[in-house]
Design an enzyme around this catalytic site. Sequence first.
Site, mmCIF file in Angstrom:
data_model
loop_
_atom_site.group_PDB
_atom_site.id
_atom_site.type_symbol
_atom_site.label_atom_id
_atom_site.label_comp_id
_atom_site.label_asym_id
_atom_site.label_seq_id
_atom_site.Cartn_x
_atom_site.Cartn_y
_atom_site.Cartn_z
ATOM 1 N N LYS A 138 0.859 -1.178 0.000
ATOM 2 C CA LYS A 138 0.000 0.000 0.000
ATOM 3 C C LYS A 138 0.905 1.241 0.000
ATOM 4 O O LYS A 138 2.059 1.159 0.443
ATOM 5 C CB LYS A 138 -0.938 -0.016 1.215
ATOM 6 C CG LYS A 138 -0.219 0.242 2.560
ATOM 7 C CD LYS A 138 -0.144 1.716 2.905
ATOM 8 C CE LYS A 138 0.736 2.001 4.067
ATOM 9 N NZ LYS A 138 0.981 3.404 4.283
ATOM 10 N N ASP A 192 -1.095 -5.407 2.830
ATOM 11 C CA ASP A 192 -0.961 -4.356 3.831
ATOM 12 C C ASP A 192 -0.004 -4.906 4.888
ATOM 13 O O ASP A 192 -0.359 -5.815 5.638
ATOM 14 C CB ASP A 192 -2.326 -4.046 4.447
ATOM 15 C CG ASP A 192 -2.283 -2.871 5.425
ATOM 16 O OD1 ASP A 192 -1.198 -2.620 5.986
ATOM 17 O OD2 ASP A 192 -3.316 -2.227 5.632
ATOM 18 N N HIS A 193 1.221 -4.373 4.928
ATOM 19 C CA HIS A 193 2.233 -4.954 5.816
ATOM 20 C C HIS A 193 1.858 -4.857 7.288
ATOM 21 O O HIS A 193 2.381 -5.588 8.117
ATOM 22 C CB HIS A 193 3.592 -4.256 5.603
ATOM 23 C CG HIS A 193 3.589 -2.802 5.971
ATOM 24 N ND1 HIS A 193 3.481 -1.797 5.036
ATOM 25 C CD2 HIS A 193 3.673 -2.179 7.175
ATOM 26 C CE1 HIS A 193 3.504 -0.627 5.645
ATOM 27 N NE2 HIS A 193 3.621 -0.831 6.936
ATOM 28 N N TYR A 194 0.908 -3.975 7.624
ATOM 29 C CA TYR A 194 0.506 -3.828 9.023
ATOM 30 C C TYR A 194 -0.128 -5.116 9.556
ATOM 31 O O TYR A 194 -0.076 -5.405 10.747
ATOM 32 C CB TYR A 194 -0.485 -2.663 9.143
ATOM 33 C CG TYR A 194 -0.546 -2.052 10.524
ATOM 34 C CD1 TYR A 194 0.488 -1.237 10.982
ATOM 35 C CD2 TYR A 194 -1.631 -2.267 11.361
ATOM 36 C CE1 TYR A 194 0.438 -0.670 12.239
ATOM 37 C CE2 TYR A 194 -1.685 -1.700 12.623
ATOM 38 C CZ TYR A 194 -0.647 -0.903 13.053
ATOM 39 O OH TYR A 194 -0.688 -0.345 14.306
ATOM 40 N N GLY A 228 0.994 -7.916 9.216
ATOM 41 C CA GLY A 228 2.052 -8.821 9.617
ATOM 42 C C GLY A 228 2.520 -8.617 11.047
ATOM 43 O O GLY A 228 3.319 -9.406 11.564
ATOM 44 N N LYS A 229 2.034 -7.580 11.703
ATOM 45 C CA LYS A 229 2.400 -7.354 13.098
ATOM 46 C C LYS A 229 1.801 -8.454 13.976
ATOM 47 O O LYS A 229 0.662 -8.868 13.775
ATOM 48 C CB LYS A 229 1.915 -5.973 13.566
ATOM 49 C CG LYS A 229 2.682 -4.823 12.928
ATOM 50 C CD LYS A 229 2.271 -3.496 13.534
ATOM 51 C CE LYS A 229 3.097 -2.356 12.953
ATOM 52 N NZ LYS A 229 4.512 -2.431 13.368
ATOM 53 N N GLU A 246 2.554 7.746 16.675
ATOM 54 C CA GLU A 246 4.003 7.668 16.532
ATOM 55 C C GLU A 246 4.623 8.897 17.188
ATOM 56 O O GLU A 246 4.019 9.986 17.163
ATOM 57 C CB GLU A 246 4.409 7.594 15.059
ATOM 58 C CG GLU A 246 3.967 6.312 14.362
ATOM 59 C CD GLU A 246 4.325 6.279 12.889
ATOM 60 O OE1 GLU A 246 4.685 5.200 12.391
ATOM 61 O OE2 GLU A 246 4.236 7.342 12.245
ATOM 62 N N ASP A 265 -2.799 7.378 4.170
ATOM 63 C CA ASP A 265 -1.583 6.643 4.519
ATOM 64 C C ASP A 265 -1.817 5.613 5.614
ATOM 65 O O ASP A 265 -1.176 4.556 5.613
ATOM 66 C CB ASP A 265 -0.496 7.624 4.965
ATOM 67 C CG ASP A 265 0.864 6.967 5.078
ATOM 68 O OD1 ASP A 265 1.244 6.241 4.150
ATOM 69 O OD2 ASP A 265 1.547 7.178 6.096
ATOM 70 N N HIS A 306 -4.371 0.479 6.999
ATOM 71 C CA HIS A 306 -3.963 -0.194 8.235
ATOM 72 C C HIS A 306 -5.108 -0.311 9.244
ATOM 73 O O HIS A 306 -5.458 -1.402 9.698
ATOM 74 C CB HIS A 306 -2.820 0.578 8.906
ATOM 75 C CG HIS A 306 -1.556 0.608 8.109
ATOM 76 N ND1 HIS A 306 -1.248 -0.322 7.152
ATOM 77 C CD2 HIS A 306 -0.491 1.458 8.146
ATOM 78 C CE1 HIS A 306 -0.064 -0.041 6.633
ATOM 79 N NE2 HIS A 306 0.408 1.031 7.215
#
Length: 286
Positions: A106, A135-137, A139-140, A174, A193, A198
């Site tokens: 993404k 969506d790499h999120y 993978g958390k 963050e 974003d 996410h």
Amino acid sequence: FRSSLEARLTCRVDERESCAGKMEEFLQKCFYCQGGYDSEEGFERLNQKLLVQEERYLMDCPADWNADANRIFYMSIPPSVFLPAAECTSKKASAAKGWTRVIVEKPFGRDSETSAALNEGLAKHLTEEQVYRIDHYLGKELVENLIVLRFANLVFEPLWNRQYVENVQIIFSENFGTEGRGGYFDQYGIIRDIMQNHLLQVLALFAMEPPVSLDAEDIRNEKVKVLRSMRTLDLDDVVVGQYTSRTTSSAEYPGYLDDDTVPEGSIVPTYAAAALFIDNPRWEGV
């Protein structure tokens, strides 16, 4: 390159095993190949480097294995260069003996129109079976465990509904700014974003009904049902903002507009809060 990777590696193997040995084994398989996103010459160099490594691997395999050398290209790159990179991959770096897959991160476009254009462009060079949009999120570890926490827990699942839940807050924060990434961030803002990918994925996993199985298609189908049940967002339920500079006893933090990579006078939001509602029997009124 390997030193840079090593500094970021964490040990996740069994404590009884040697982490150092496994890290070194992994690092010896890592190589750096320089080239442009749209450079066919650069992808040809990458192809040659991969062929050398694959040849070594295939030579070590027993003849009766009939082994393949598959390739996965993970494109954690700006969406504006997805298409030229995919074209060069298809033309110059596809697997000679095995399958080729392309993973795109993404954001997959800026809106519905640009997303559709990306799909059409990728289809010119790759089949749908070769393309994975992720969506790499997801993978958390906490997000990965959310399904297990819900459906394998006899205590939580009976309480996971409007009878016992007044509201659910999904918070992402963050403690640092754009730090030189303003050129990218200013094109998208915090909603595109973070929120619409996410956090919406986390919401769908949290709110969905039990899937028929844990196969990707079944989980996706349940998430889609949640998204289709969501009430159209009212602008009165949204608050946006932009962070400014601040000073603490230990450090000084620049504001968004203080970043040299952010266009002067930008009004792109870096903060957003939204109240969402899911109109289905489980979450009505929450």
